[in-house]
Design a protein around this motif. Structure first.
Motif, PDB file in Angstrom:
ATOM      1  N   HIS A 323       0.732  -1.082  -0.127  1.00 55.75           N
ATOM      2  CA  HIS A 323      -0.185  -0.027   0.408  1.00 55.75           C
ATOM      3  C   HIS A 323       1.066   1.145   0.166  1.00 55.75           C
ATOM      4  O   HIS A 323      -0.063   2.100  -0.774  1.00 55.75           O
ATOM      5  CB  HIS A 323      -1.077  -0.160   1.044  1.00 55.75           C
ATOM      6  CG  HIS A 323      -1.996  -0.764   1.237  1.00 55.75           C
ATOM      7  ND1 HIS A 323      -3.028  -0.511  -0.113  1.00 55.75           N
ATOM      8  CD2 HIS A 323      -2.431  -1.495   2.136  1.00 55.75           C
ATOM      9  CE1 HIS A 323      -4.244  -1.435  -0.106  1.00 55.75           C
ATOM     10  NE2 HIS A 323      -3.610  -2.214   1.219  1.00 55.75           N
ATOM     11  N   GLU A 324       1.740   1.307   0.956  1.00 53.47           N
ATOM     12  CA  GLU A 324       3.025   2.466   0.878  1.00 53.47           C
ATOM     13  C   GLU A 324       3.486   2.818  -0.561  1.00 53.47           C
ATOM     14  O   GLU A 324       3.367   3.681  -0.168  1.00 53.47           O
ATOM     15  CB  GLU A 324       3.352   2.459   1.849  1.00 53.47           C
ATOM     16  CG  GLU A 324       3.237   2.325   3.804  1.00 53.47           C
ATOM     17  CD  GLU A 324       1.915   3.968   4.038  1.00 53.47           C
ATOM     18  OE1 GLU A 324       2.814   4.637   2.815  1.00 53.47           O
ATOM     19  OE2 GLU A 324       1.477   3.266   4.841  1.00 53.47           O
ATOM     20  N   SER A 325       4.083   1.630  -0.586  1.00 56.65           N
ATOM     21  CA  SER A 325       4.817   2.052  -1.852  1.00 56.65           C
ATOM     22  C   SER A 325       3.736   2.196  -3.204  1.00 56.65           C
ATOM     23  O   SER A 325       4.304   3.061  -4.501  1.00 56.65           O
ATOM     24  CB  SER A 325       5.493   0.444  -2.733  1.00 56.65           C
ATOM     25  OG  SER A 325       6.276  -0.276  -1.942  1.00 56.65           O
ATOM     26  N   GLU A 326       2.565   2.032  -3.179  1.00 55.15           N
ATOM     27  CA  GLU A 326       2.344   2.095  -4.254  1.00 55.15           C
ATOM     28  C   GLU A 326       1.003   3.543  -4.475  1.00 55.15           C
ATOM     29  O   GLU A 326       0.612   4.394  -5.067  1.00 55.15           O
ATOM     30  CB  GLU A 326       0.313   1.603  -4.663  1.00 55.15           C
ATOM     31  CG  GLU A 326       0.939  -0.369  -5.113  1.00 55.15           C
ATOM     32  CD  GLU A 326       1.793  -0.123  -6.508  1.00 55.15           C
ATOM     33  OE1 GLU A 326       1.438   0.617  -7.121  1.00 55.15           O
ATOM     34  OE2 GLU A 326       2.384  -0.557  -6.949  1.00 55.15           O
ATOM     35  N   ARG A 327       1.151   3.935  -2.822  1.00 57.61           N
ATOM     36  CA  ARG A 327       0.895   5.870  -2.218  1.00 57.61           C
ATOM     37  C   ARG A 327       1.326   6.643  -3.374  1.00 57.61           C
ATOM     38  O   ARG A 327       2.852   6.749  -3.419  1.00 57.61           O
ATOM     39  CB  ARG A 327       0.927   5.567  -1.196  1.00 57.61           C
ATOM     40  CG  ARG A 327      -0.017   7.023  -1.147  1.00 57.61           C
ATOM     41  CD  ARG A 327       0.081   7.715   0.567  1.00 57.61           C
ATOM     42  NE  ARG A 327      -0.373   8.677   1.586  1.00 57.61           N
ATOM     43  CZ  ARG A 327      -0.597   8.907   2.176  1.00 57.61           C
ATOM     44  NH1 ARG A 327      -0.057   8.512   2.965  1.00 57.61           N
ATOM     45  NH2 ARG A 327      -1.008  10.393   2.445  1.00 57.61           N
ATOM     46  N   GLY A 328       1.299   7.482  -3.941  1.00 54.57           N
ATOM     47  CA  GLY A 328       1.801   8.719  -4.760  1.00 54.57           C
ATOM     48  C   GLY A 328       2.631   9.323  -3.246  1.00 54.57           C
ATOM     49  O   GLY A 328       2.009   9.320  -2.189  1.00 54.57           O
ATOM     50  N   ILE A 329       3.873  10.482  -3.608  1.00 56.25           N
ATOM     51  CA  ILE A 329       3.675  11.097  -2.727  1.00 56.25           C
ATOM     52  C   ILE A 329       3.140  12.797  -3.084  1.00 56.25           C
ATOM     53  O   ILE A 329       3.153  13.670  -1.774  1.00 56.25           O
ATOM     54  CB  ILE A 329       5.059  11.282  -3.640  1.00 56.25           C
ATOM     55  CG1 ILE A 329       5.297  12.367  -5.218  1.00 56.25           C
ATOM     56  CG2 ILE A 329       5.683  10.722  -3.425  1.00 56.25           C
ATOM     57  CD1 ILE A 329       6.778  13.150  -4.934  1.00 56.25           C
ATOM     58  N   VAL A 330       1.564  13.135  -3.880  1.00 54.53           N
ATOM     59  CA  VAL A 330       1.337  14.041  -3.416  1.00 54.53           C
ATOM     60  C   VAL A 330       0.134  13.669  -3.964  1.00 54.53           C
ATOM     61  O   VAL A 330      -0.403  12.930  -5.141  1.00 54.53           O
ATOM     62  CB  VAL A 330       1.536  15.033  -4.642  1.00 54.53           C
ATOM     63  CG1 VAL A 330       0.366  15.763  -4.557  1.00 54.53           C
ATOM     64  CG2 VAL A 330       3.351  15.300  -4.446  1.00 54.53           C
ATOM     65  N   ASP A 331      -1.012  13.875  -3.070  1.00 56.71           N
ATOM     66  CA  ASP A 331      -2.425  13.564  -3.413  1.00 56.71           C
ATOM     67  C   ASP A 331      -2.947  14.125  -4.105  1.00 56.71           C
ATOM     68  O   ASP A 331      -2.738  15.477  -4.578  1.00 56.71           O
ATOM     69  CB  ASP A 331      -3.182  13.844  -1.502  1.00 56.71           C
ATOM     70  CG  ASP A 331      -2.847  13.602  -0.716  1.00 56.71           C
ATOM     71  OD1 ASP A 331      -2.282  12.273  -0.785  1.00 56.71           O
ATOM     72  OD2 ASP A 331      -3.284  13.478   0.583  1.00 56.71           O
ATOM     73  N   ILE A 332      -3.837  13.491  -5.081  1.00 58.65           N
ATOM     74  CA  ILE A 332      -4.665  14.277  -5.898  1.00 58.65           C
ATOM     75  C   ILE A 332      -5.367  15.272  -5.794  1.00 58.65           C
ATOM     76  O   ILE A 332      -5.388  16.408  -6.555  1.00 58.65           O
ATOM     77  CB  ILE A 332      -6.279  12.761  -6.944  1.00 58.65           C
ATOM     78  CG1 ILE A 332      -6.043  13.661  -8.144  1.00 58.65           C
ATOM     79  CG2 ILE A 332      -7.029  12.745  -5.714  1.00 58.65           C
ATOM     80  CD1 ILE A 332      -5.282  13.552  -9.249  1.00 58.65           C
TER      81      ILE A 332
END
Length: 385
Positions: A323-332
């Motif tokens: 989950h953490e690896s797939e999460r983007g560094i900036v929210d949409i």
């Protein structure tokens, strides 16, 4: 991390202002306010920094086209280079590789029992002859070699991640310096621009009106144009300053991802592997005992419990890491807000440019009228003689 970036971040700079092409600095972004927008003037400066801004403002020559063109360009370049270096450090970091290693570790831990011929697990090998025990030892040795290899690689990645976390702290501090430096450039420029438009420009306009000479009128117009160009330059610096502001939370997001992956590696090294080794050592010890049935029952129960606990822990850890690896560094939502702000900025720039064109057209019409009145007056004077 790039070696050049490591060298650049070895020391935290102090803000510095220059009219030459060179590097720059930044300040701590304050907590975002929900209602009132924050202006550049609200940025807190020390007494020494305020004096630096005032002294630097006196050195600015708005009439110098080259100076205006390069004003703050060094600081902007450092922000651009810094952003590129930060992006490269994120782009070259393959956290998915760490996840693959952890998955490979789990596979190796399971392979020992999975490869056994007895359906009840590896303790079923105790019922075989001596060659079965030798086979089990061989499988354990092979699995242990692979586990040690993967563990070594994970430890290497953990060391790298911990170094990156410290380096990201340096990057954050560096970004604060760049932010402060850009702010000081903008404040000094605004101070100089305000003085130019409130003192020098009115004086030039008055002189042109008093003399009636075209060259004096042109001088006033040229100075006004230079003020406009300088104002646009300050606006460009404010855009770069916004990039520096957005860089701070981005750095922290990357740092947080690194910290979580380092924790996952630590958990695998200090928990899962020792449990597995303890399980294997116990199994081999019981294989040499005379109480095969009692040993089989005890080890099977313990093994099942450990495998269940480890399987649950590894499942949860792997899912969280994924989950953490797939999460983007900036929210949409942040990107949407940034995009809306950019569109609003472009609309405002277009409006300012349109108003500027309209005012220039009106000024040209007024200049024509003034010239006509002057010619008419000259003709009246000539005819009166």
């Amino acid at each position: 991390m790039d070696e050049n970036l490591l060298n650049d971040l070895s020391e935290v700079e102090m803000p510095s202002l220059t009219l030459e092409m060179a590097p720059a600095a930044e300040e701590k972004p304050e907590a975002p306010k929900a209602s009132a927008p924050i202006t550049v003037e609200e940025t807190p400066l020390s007494a020494a920094e305020k004096k630096m801004v005032q002294d630097f403002a006196q050195q600015i020559d708005i009439r110098n086209s080259t100076m205006i063109l390069n004003y703050g360009a060094a600081s902007q370049k450092k922000i651009a280079d810094f952003s590129g270096a930060a992006l490269e450090s994120v782009r070259t970091k393959d956290l998915g590789e760490v996840g693959d290693m952890i998955s490979g570790l789990v596979t190796e831990l399971r392979s020992f029992d999975a490869a056994a011929e007895q359906p009840k697990g590896f303790l079923g090998l105790f019922k075989r002859a001596g060659n079965q025990l030798d086979e089990m030892k061989s499988k354990y040795a092979k699995a242990e070699t692979n586990v040690e290899r993967i563990t070594g690689m994970l430890e290497g990645h953990q060391v790298t991640l911990l170094k990156d976390i410290k380096l990201l702290d340096k990057m954050y501090e560096k970004n604060l310096v760049y932010f402060k430096e850009l702010t000081m450039y903008i404040l000094a420029g605004k101070q100089k621009l305000s003085e130019a438009r409130s003192r020098e420009l009115p004086a030039l306009v008055s002189k042109a009106q008093a003399s009636g000479l075209p060259e004096d009128a042109q001088a006033a117009r040229d100075f006004e144009d230079m003020c406009g160009r300088f104002e646009k330059k300050l606006y460009d610096l404010e855009l770069t300053r916004t990039v520096s502001i957005q860089m701070a939370p981005q750095i922290r997001l990357v740092q947080n991802n690194d910290a979580m992956m380092a924790e996952k590696i630590q958990s695998s090294i200090v928990n899962t592997i020792p449990l597995w080794k303890s399980q294997m050592v116990l199994a081999l010890g019981l294989a040499n005992s005379q109480q095969a049935i009692a040993a089989q029952r005890a080890v099977t129960d313990m093994t099942n419990e450990l495998l269940k606990k480890n399987a649950a822990a590894l499942k949860q850890g792997t899912i969280e890491a994924a989950h953490e690896s797939e999460r983007g560094i900036v929210d949409i939502e942040t990107l949407q807000q940034t995009n809306r702000s950019l569109i609003e900025t472009l609309d405002e720039v277009m409006k300012i440019q349109s108003d500027g064109r309209q005012k220039r057209a009106e000024a040209e019409e007024e200049l024509g009228r003034i010239e006509g009145e002057l010619k008419q007056k000259l003709l009246e004077i000539s005819s009166a003689r």
